[in-house]
Design an enzyme around this catalytic site. Structure first.
Site, PDB file in Angstrom:
ATOM      1  CG  HIS A   1      28.252  24.130 -27.170  1.00 37.86           C
ATOM      2  ND1 HIS A   1      28.179  25.083 -28.166  1.00 37.86           N
ATOM      3  CD2 HIS A   1      28.769  24.766 -26.084  1.00 37.86           C
ATOM      4  CE1 HIS A   1      28.636  26.230 -27.695  1.00 37.86           C
ATOM      5  NE2 HIS A   1      29.013  26.072 -26.437  1.00 37.86           N
TER       6      HIS A   1
ATOM      7  CB  ALA B   1      25.244  36.621 -11.459  1.00 37.48           C
TER       8      ALA B   1
END
Length: 338
Positions: free
Chosen positions: A200, A32
């Protein structure tokens, strides 16, 4: 059929800011404090869909959490620091998003990140498998073509693998395809939806312009150039940032969009479709991104590839060897772990 089901790109993100949405999701962000993690956490904090937001990293999380906690939205934010606090961060979570890892620098491919990020993802996946195996797991950490097989193999080792709940977040490829098509055709990008399948990274990113809604036509040379730009858009940002990182803000937006779609589906909303890199039987690759109908328990139905022209068929066959190699690399990595 896909086009009918696939809603306009930013509907989930727009809806997340409305007041009518159900709003009890408990979301954990692992990584985070990083370049993606911070703006992603901000978008999640800003959403009425989220009631609790737990933030984990190995540095700076108390500060990020304190900063976000002052925002006047109802999600309760708490920061967790270091491996010993990770189990508490995961407790009771519905969705775990993992943007942790090192970013690309100029000259690097996503695959160059493998050695560092493989270890990080395997460690975090093991914690999820031990402490919160029921959660939806959304992997952003690159190379996604390998980090999803790593996550799956770690969950298998712990005997808690559920392929319907482990997602490789490829949403940024769709967001970019929508934006670039809209630019070329003078359309509102929020009303454009281009399915992007495959993987991806580089040529494994396969935009299905033939299935775009609204329907668009390009001459072959323009189609080839557009496809190449979508495939190399990440490198475009890495170069533009000149050593100061990779796509962080657009990736945070795309990650939030995927989480909001997933939470909507978990709340019982019908017809929620997103592309994601998941366990698949659509091709000879064991993992492959296609449009997925999402539901209360994760993947409700894989909508597959549908009818496509030979140009797109060839892109799939060209991508498969590279995709298989990346998948095997991830699976083999887990075999080396104790």
């Amino acid at each position: 059929m896909l086009s009918a089901l696939a809603r306009p790109a930013s509907a989930a993100l727009r809806r997340s800011f409305s007041t009518s949405a159900q709003n009890n999701a408990k979301v954990a962000v692992l990584g985070a404090s990083g370049g993606i993690g911070q703006p992603l956490s901000l978008l999640l904090k800003n959403s009425p869909l989220v009631s609790r937001l737990t933030l984990y990293d190995i540095a700076h999380t108390p500060g990020v959490a304190a900063d976000l906690s002052h925002i006047e939205t109802k999600a309760v934010v708490k920061g967790y620091l270091g491996p010993e606090q990770l189990p508490d961060c995961l407790k009771g979570c519905d969705v775990v998003v993992i943007p942790a890892g090192v970013p690309r620098k100029p000259g690097m491919t996503r695959d160059d990140l493998f050695n560092t990020n493989a270890t990080i993802v395997a460690t975090l996946a093991a914690a999820c498998a031990q402490h919160r195996p029921e959660a939806m797991i959304c992997i952003i950490a690159n190379p996604v073509n390998s980090t999803i097989p790593i996550t799956a193999e770690v969950f298998k080792k712990h005997g808690v693998y559920n392929p319907s709940k482990i997602f490789g977040v490829t949403t940024l490829d769709i967001v970019r395809a929508n934006t670039f098509v809209a630019e070329l055709k003078g359309l509102d990008p929020a009303r454009v939806n281009v399915p992007v399948i495959g993987g991806h990274a580089g040529k494994t990113i396969i935009p299905l312009i033939s299935q775009c809604t609204p329907k668009v036509d390009f001459p072959q040379d323009q189609l080839t150039a557009l496809t190449g730009r979508i495939q190399e858009a990440g490198t475009e940002v890495v170069k533009a940032k000149a050593g100061a990182g990779s796509a962080t803000l657009s990736m945070a937006y795309a990650g939030a969009r995927f989480v909001f779609s997933l939470v909507d589906a978990m709340n019982g909303k019908e017809g929620v479709v997103e592309c994601s890199f998941v366990k698949s039987q659509e091709t000879e690759c064991t993992y492959f991104s296609t449009p997925l109908l999402l539901g209360k328990k994760g993947i409700e139905k894989n909508l597959g590839i549908g009818q496509i022209p030979s140009f797109e068929e060839k892109m799939i066959s060209d991508a498969i060897p590279e995709l298989k190699a990346s998948i095997k690399k991830g699976e083999d990595f887990v075999k080396t772990l104790k």
